[in-house]
Scaffold this active site. Structure first.
Site, PDB file in Angstrom:
ATOM      1  N   ALA A 150      88.636   2.604  57.244  1.00  0.00           N
ATOM      2  CA  ALA A 150      88.377   1.332  57.657  1.00  0.00           C
ATOM      3  C   ALA A 150      89.979   0.711  57.962  1.00  0.00           C
ATOM      4  CB  ALA A 150      87.612   0.601  56.773  1.00  0.00           C
ATOM      5  N   GLY A 168      93.611  -5.864  51.918  1.00  0.00           N
ATOM      6  CA  GLY A 168      92.874  -4.592  51.693  1.00  0.00           C
ATOM      7  C   GLY A 168      91.642  -5.028  52.546  1.00  0.00           C
ATOM      8  N   ASN A 169      90.544  -4.020  52.262  1.00  0.00           N
ATOM      9  CA  ASN A 169      89.211  -4.500  52.757  1.00  0.00           C
ATOM     10  C   ASN A 169      88.101  -3.519  51.753  1.00  0.00           C
ATOM     11  OD1 ASN A 169      88.482  -1.683  53.772  1.00  0.00           O
ATOM     12  ND2 ASN A 169      90.425  -2.105  55.190  1.00  0.00           N
ATOM     13  N   ARG A 170      86.844  -3.810  52.040  1.00  0.00           N
ATOM     14  CA  ARG A 170      85.855  -3.198  51.081  1.00  0.00           C
ATOM     15  C   ARG A 170      85.369  -1.934  51.244  1.00  0.00           C
ATOM     16  NH1 ARG A 170      81.513  -7.977  51.129  1.00  0.00           N
ATOM     17  NH2 ARG A 170      80.728  -6.820  49.679  1.00  0.00           N
ATOM     18  N   SER A 171      85.949  -1.003  52.176  1.00  0.00           N
ATOM     19  CA  SER A 171      85.699   0.477  52.259  1.00  0.00           C
ATOM     20  C   SER A 171      86.021   1.055  50.931  1.00  0.00           C
ATOM     21  CB  SER A 171      86.638   0.921  53.295  1.00  0.00           C
ATOM     22  OG  SER A 171      86.169   2.350  53.361  1.00  0.00           O
TER      23      SER A 171
END
Ligand code: CTP
Ligand code: CA
Length: 225
Positions: free
Chosen positions: A100, A33-36
């Site tokens: 994102a 995943g990512n931090r969006s």
């Protein structure tokens, strides 16, 4: 509160907007995943709605309540996001890509939970499709607005992305630093279009979204009236 009718500049237009992160599945219980947070995208969806647009939101997983929009489609992976976008895009006048989207996904997601048998584990990743670039390459394309999340040389990278993807507008923001970007309540943006730019200084994301929505409406109407 409702804005006066005269400011509902996008009445009669349909906006497709992507938001949030994507999750790329590794096995049935894990993902990359990512931090969006999705906050900027959801705020922009609301702001465009307040300008009278019918907003179709395609969102990855977030912790946010779904904003009041014409239609909301929840997805998980980049491939699901692309499928939802391609299904909706023909009926839309504008495409705003705030998501994102993961650039890569695991090449071979495991059908069963990966066990910790080995001392080391190497993941092989393959490129995801660039949803925004695909939409901008359609004939005819909608009016396209992209974002550029950069840690350095923000302006140079953003201008290069606008040209490479053939976008009408790009909103650049600095990420990964102390101020603004992911997981923050405030952000600053520099917006570029053909022959113009505007700096939107550090401010709460809800206000920033309203200013960006107004700028998008202004540029879109300039081109389409
Ligand atoms: N984007 C997209 N689909 C992807 C990757 C990005 O639609 N697979 C969109 C994002 O929503 C954003 C814009 O493209 O509006 C730019 O995303 P960004 O990650 O900043 O740029 P990339 O083109 O992916 O390049 P890089 O990550 O290498 O900087
Ligand atoms: Ca990227």
């Amino acid at each position: 509160a409702m804005r006066p009718l005269a400011e509902r500049l996008l009445t009669g237009t349909r906006v497709l907007l992507t938001a949030g992160p994507t999750r790329e599945l590794l096995d049935p219980v894990r993902y990359l995943g990512n931090r969006s947070s999705g906050r900027m995208g959801y705020a922009l969806a609301s702001a465009l709605g307040h300008l009278g647009a019918q907003v179709v939101l395609v969102s990855g997983p977030t912790a946010l309540p779904v904003p009041k929009v014409a239609e909301s489609i929840q997805v998980e992976t980049a491939l699901e996001m692309r499928a939802a976008v391609m299904e909706q895009v023909a009926s839309c006048d504008l495409f705003v890509a705030t998501a994102a989207v993961a650039d890569y996904r695991p090449a071979e997601p495991a059908a069963r939970k990966i066990k910790k048998d080995a001392e080391e584990l190497t993941l092989r990743l393959v490129r995801n499709p660039d949803i925004l670039a695909e939409v901008a390459a359609l004939t005819p394309p909608p009016f396209t607005v992209g974002f550029a999340a950069e840690t350095d040389e923000v302006e140079r990278h953003a201008l290069a992305k606008r040209t490479a993807k053939g976008l009408d507008m790009i909103a650049a923001n600095r990420v990964g630093g102390e101020r603004g970007g992911f997981e923050r309540d405030e952000n600053a943006l520099t917006v570029f279009w053909d022959g113009g730019r505007r700096d939107l200084p550090m401010m709460p994301k809800t206000r920033l979204a309203r200013e960006l929505a107004a700028l998008i409406a202004e540029r879109y109407l300039e081109r389409h009236v």
